[in-house]
Write a protein that holds these residues in place. Structure first.
Motif, PDB file in Angstrom:
ATOM      1  N   ASN A  32      33.326  23.159 -15.230  1.00 51.13           N
ATOM      2  CA  ASN A  32      34.491  23.117 -14.337  1.00 51.13           C
ATOM      3  C   ASN A  32      34.704  24.452 -13.631  1.00 51.13           C
ATOM      4  OD1 ASN A  32      35.061  20.458 -14.802  1.00 51.13           O
ATOM      5  ND2 ASN A  32      36.480  20.846 -16.483  1.00 51.13           N
ATOM      6  N   LYS A  87      38.825  17.070  -3.614  1.00 46.66           N
ATOM      7  CA  LYS A  87      39.487  16.384  -4.734  1.00 46.66           C
ATOM      8  C   LYS A  87      39.066  14.908  -4.780  1.00 46.66           C
ATOM      9  CE  LYS A  87      43.990  15.966  -7.030  1.00 46.66           C
ATOM     10  NZ  LYS A  87      43.592  14.702  -7.614  1.00 46.66           N
ATOM     11  N   THR A  88      39.001  14.269  -3.593  1.00 49.29           N
ATOM     12  CA  THR A  88      38.577  12.857  -3.514  1.00 49.29           C
ATOM     13  C   THR A  88      37.159  12.709  -4.059  1.00 49.29           C
ATOM     14  OG1 THR A  88      39.959  12.523  -1.554  1.00 49.29           O
ATOM     15  CG2 THR A  88      38.210  10.920  -1.923  1.00 49.29           C
ATOM     16  N   MET A 116      35.543  14.758  -6.084  1.00 49.55           N
ATOM     17  CA  MET A 116      35.571  15.059  -7.533  1.00 49.55           C
ATOM     18  C   MET A 116      35.987  13.823  -8.330  1.00 49.55           C
ATOM     19  SD  MET A 116      35.026  18.019  -9.158  1.00 49.55           S
ATOM     20  CE  MET A 116      36.304  18.383 -10.355  1.00 49.55           C
ATOM     21  N   ASP A 117      37.090  13.186  -7.895  1.00 48.82           N
ATOM     22  CA  ASP A 117      37.610  12.009  -8.616  1.00 48.82           C
ATOM     23  C   ASP A 117      36.626  10.841  -8.543  1.00 48.82           C
ATOM     24  OD1 ASP A 117      39.827  13.521  -9.131  1.00 48.82           O
ATOM     25  OD2 ASP A 117      41.108  12.566  -7.609  1.00 48.82           O
ATOM     26  N   ALA A 118      36.069  10.607  -7.326  1.00 53.60           N
ATOM     27  CA  ALA A 118      35.162   9.460  -7.134  1.00 53.60           C
ATOM     28  C   ALA A 118      33.879   9.615  -7.952  1.00 53.60           C
ATOM     29  CB  ALA A 118      34.829   9.311  -5.650  1.00 53.60           C
ATOM     30  N   GLN A 128      33.530  11.376 -10.702  1.00 55.24           N
ATOM     31  CA  GLN A 128      33.869  11.790 -12.080  1.00 55.24           C
ATOM     32  C   GLN A 128      32.897  11.172 -13.088  1.00 55.24           C
ATOM     33  OE1 GLN A 128      36.685  13.878 -12.562  1.00 55.24           O
ATOM     34  NE2 GLN A 128      35.765  14.192 -14.543  1.00 55.24           N
ATOM     35  N   THR A 174      30.220   4.906  -5.177  1.00 55.08           N
ATOM     36  CA  THR A 174      31.433   4.683  -5.969  1.00 55.08           C
ATOM     37  C   THR A 174      32.183   3.450  -5.439  1.00 55.08           C
ATOM     38  OG1 THR A 174      33.039   5.963  -4.660  1.00 55.08           O
ATOM     39  CG2 THR A 174      31.593   7.216  -6.116  1.00 55.08           C
ATOM     40  N   TRP A 209      34.831   3.429  -3.693  1.00 52.48           N
ATOM     41  CA  TRP A 209      35.496   3.668  -2.408  1.00 52.48           C
ATOM     42  C   TRP A 209      34.819   2.884  -1.288  1.00 52.48           C
ATOM     43  CZ3 TRP A 209      39.132   7.492  -0.346  1.00 52.48           C
ATOM     44  CH2 TRP A 209      39.933   8.055  -1.348  1.00 52.48           C
TER      45      TRP A 209
END
Length: 736
Positions: free
Chosen positions: A10, A41-42, A44-46, A48, A92, A94
């Motif tokens: 991280n 951030k998008t 990173m989250d997608a 993950q 992902t 999305w």
């Protein structure tokens, strides 16, 4: 299993993200860092929990691609956001709609262009070609889709180590076939060179490593030579109060290898291993005069080769490249290439398309690139061919060097190298092309297939009675000419093809063959037709008749694929379900599970045990084995990766394989006897044929002989090179 330190990972992600923001800071406007943070951030989250083949967190990849966009291409916020999100839709949950909702239409359109097409593809089509066409369709709206794709591909090539060997070949071949030429066309020379070098590293590692070692071993001598070469120039440039930098740049490994291969010479005989680059910092209005002043200074000290002057300042290349190149003779008798350009020209040469926008207001060079983009747009609008034909057209038209032609009124036109008078006619106007009967080139009458040369002044001659015919397609190279000729012929062809289809269905019924899609695919392969339309057209014109169809019915392909009414072999995966095992004495292991199965050796490259090879699933002849250095390999791997299977030689058996050797040397009495005694007596190799030519004391010979493997062949080459009078021995490809 390796323990993962999540906290450390991280920290590394945040460090890479901050580094990206620092690099982008000079170009960011108000609110830009906010949208970049949102995209990060998008992403990173997608992604993950996702990891790359190397084991790294997946987010490392989009961050690296975004950094390449900033550092190496000079792109801005839109491209950074697109780079961070480029794999989100593909990998992902999305969707493109989600991207549009959160980031707007422009970003969504770029991401859509970068997202691979999913689903089932028609037999004989190519997913890779379809994806390339889709990406280019987006190019007609936004060039950044290509630039982000090039950054993505460059990072994939830099991290190819973690991929299995067959994937390395596939990705590297796609890169050399499509993406490196595209980078070249957009003026991204350093990216193009790195892609080419990495291609060589993964397809011919020994050759690549050998050249790297030799470049390193000659570095000290080279640096000393460069210092002594530029010393007198520096004094003169200082006397003229010029603000300049001089660099000595070694040529790329790939360009050195290419020269060795094309001229069939060893590393030691490549004279231009480096180029001297003189970069001047001057005002836009003084650029041309300053470059020619430096040229004058260089040629005062060193004699230039008159055939090697290239003036891309007066007439920039179509990709915007501007520079003055000359090759001069150094004091020690060595030829040296000198490149002269301004700081602006150098930035455009390094960063290509993106750098044009910085200088667009005061540079006439940008128009060349804009014209190229417009040509791509025209081509995309006109093109209704298959994806494979489209890719072939695209490469042929837009990756060639160009020729500069003048109209009778003195207007300058740029056409691809190899263009004819007929291409020029269609470039002016479709109607002029369709009615063209010939041309006047430099006031002399020439036929429509005359190949244009740099500086030709061309006037087109027309007649209202003229109309295009099929033969015209053989001597035009531009996409516009090909498309317009095909359009003119299409109506006639449609009628003939409809008739051909009716005849084919009638004959198949008569021969009691089911008129299924599989039958038509096999017919296409048997009669070498690219499409069903072409097949029916051949029947309609009588090129294929009833006797041919009867032969097709009786034809039993000698391949390894079992005939199943429900199964169709179109790719590597379906092939592996259908393979038939053969005797264990075979020497080649094929497929993911490394099975011993039947195969044929491709005649285009004639592999022998020890060569790096891959298997290719053909329509009618089972698996064909090609060398990875086969001239057809980049196209097969780039367009038909789904039909490629792993192949690897195991321990050698006492089988022998035909190979060709070329021997060059100085003629003397008894030489041929010495050569044949090494082949036949000392190494017990059987020769199939030997042909020797002598001219003015120089002999050149081609020998066809049977060897066990590459080790055996290398030993033979090594022994022959020691024969007195033999200068060079090399393997050559042949068509048996």
């Amino acid at each position: 299993m390796i323990a993962i330190d999540v906290e450390e990972e991280n920290k590394e992600i945040i460090r890479k993200y901050r580094q990206l923001l620092r690099r982008a800071k000079p170009i960011l406007k108000e609110g830009d860092s906010k949208i970049i943070r949102k995209a990060f951030k998008t992403s990173m989250d997608a992604h993950q929990g996702m990891r790359r083949k190397s084991g790294e967190p997946y987010i490392f990849h989009p961050l690296a691609v975004a950094k390449i966009c900033v550092d190496e291409i000079g792109l801005g916020t839109t491209s950074i956001v697109a780079a961070l999100l480029h794999d989100v839709v593909e990998d992902t949950e999305w969707t493109t709609e989600d991207i549009e909702r959160d980031f707007g239409k422009k970003i969504a359109r770029i991401i859509d262009g970068l997202t691979k097409i999913s689903g089932v593809f028609e037999h004989g089509s190519s997913q890779q070609a379809e994806n390339f066409r889709k990406m280019l369709l987006t190019l007609s709206d936004d060039v950044r889709v290509i630039l982000v794709k090039l950054a993505d591909r460059l990072h994939n090539m830099r991290t190819l180590d973690s991929m299995p060997v067959n994937k390395q070949y596939k990705i590297a071949s796609e890169t050399i076939f499509l993406y490196a030429p595209l980078a070249h066309r957009l003026g991204l020379y350093s990216i193009k060179s790195e892609m080419e070098d990495l291609y060589l590293r993964y397809t011919e590692n020994e050759t690549y490593s050998g050249i790297i070692r030799k470049i390193a071993s000659t570095k000290e001598v080279r640096n000393r030579f460069i210092k002594s070469f530029i010393r007198p120039l520096q004094k003169e440039l200082n006397d003229h109060n010029l603000d300049y930098i001089i660099k000595g740049r070694p040529k790329s490994v790939y360009s050195i290898w290419n020269k060795m291969k094309k001229q069939n010479i060893p590393f030691d005989q490549v004279y231009d291993l480096f180029a001297i680059r003189i970069i001047i910092d001057t005002t836009p209005e003084n650029e041309k005069a300053a470059c020619w002043l430096v040229y004058s200074i260089v040629t005062d000290y060193y004699k230039p080769n008159p055939d090697r002057l290239r003036d891309w300042i007066s007439t920039p290349k179509a990709n915007g490249y501007e520079s003055l190149h000359t090759t001069v003779m150094a004091r020690n008798g060595q030829w040296v290439e000198v490149q002269i350009r301004t700081k602006r020209m150098d930035e455009i040469a390094e960063k290509g398309y993106a750098a044009h926008w910085k200088y667009k207001d005061n540079s006439h060079g940008a128009s060349g690139l804009d014209q190229w983009i417009n040509k791509v747009r025209d081509m995309l609008e006109q093109n209704d061919s298959s994806a494979l034909e489209f890719v072939d057209n695209f490469r042929g038209n837009l990756f060639n060097e160009e020729v500069f032609i003048f109209t009778p009124k003195g207007d300058l036109k740029t056409l691809p190298h190899g263009a004819t008078a007929l291409d020029f006619a269609f470039d002016i106007h479709t109607e002029i092309g369709a009615r063209c009967i010939g041309a006047k080139v430099n006031q002399k009458l020439v036929p429509i297939n005359y190949e244009l040369k740099n500086g030709d002044q061309v006037e087109i001659l027309t007649s209202s009675k003229q109309k295009p015919n099929e033969g015209w397609l053989r001597f035009v190279v531009t996409s516009k000419a090909k498309t317009k000729i095909k359009d003119e012929l299409k109506e006639d062809k449609k009628f003939i093809a409809e008739e051909g289809k009716e005849i084919t269905l009638r004959k198949l019924k008569h021969l009691k063959i089911e008129a299924s899609r599989e039958t038509f695919d096999r017919l296409r392969a048997y009669f070498n037709a690219n499409t069903q339309f072409e097949l029916f057209f051949k029947v309609g014109t009588g090129e294929i008749d009833f006797k041919d169809l009867k032969r097709f019915k009786d034809f039993k392909p000698s391949n390894t694929i079992k005939s199943h009414s429900n199964n169709k072999v179109s790719d590597a995966k379906s092939f592996e379900k259908e393979i038939v095992k053969v005797k264990e004495s075979d020497v080649l292991l094929i497929g993911e599970d490394m099975d011993v199965i039947d195969y044929k050796l491709a005649k285009c490259c004639n592999p022998i045990p020890g060569d790096n090879v891959f298997g290719f699933v053909t329509v009618n002849e089972g698996i064909k084995i090609h060398r990875t250095t086969c001239p057809n390999a980049p196209e097969l791997l780039a367009n038909h990766g789904h039909r490629v299977v792993k192949a690897k030689w195991t321990s050698q058996h006492a089988s022998s394989f035909l190979a060709g050797l070329k021997i060059i040397g100085t003629d003397r009495v008894g030489l041929i006897n010495d050569v044949s005694s090494i082949i036949s007596d000392e190494l017990k190799v059987n020769m199939r044929s030997m042909s020797i030519d002598t001219d003015s004391g120089i002999f050149s010979g081609d020998i066809m002989l049977y060897v066990i493997d590459t080790v055996h062949l290398d030993l033979l080459i090594h022994k022959l090179e020691k024969v007195e009078g033999v200068v060079k021995v090399s393997r050559f490809d042949y068509n048996d």
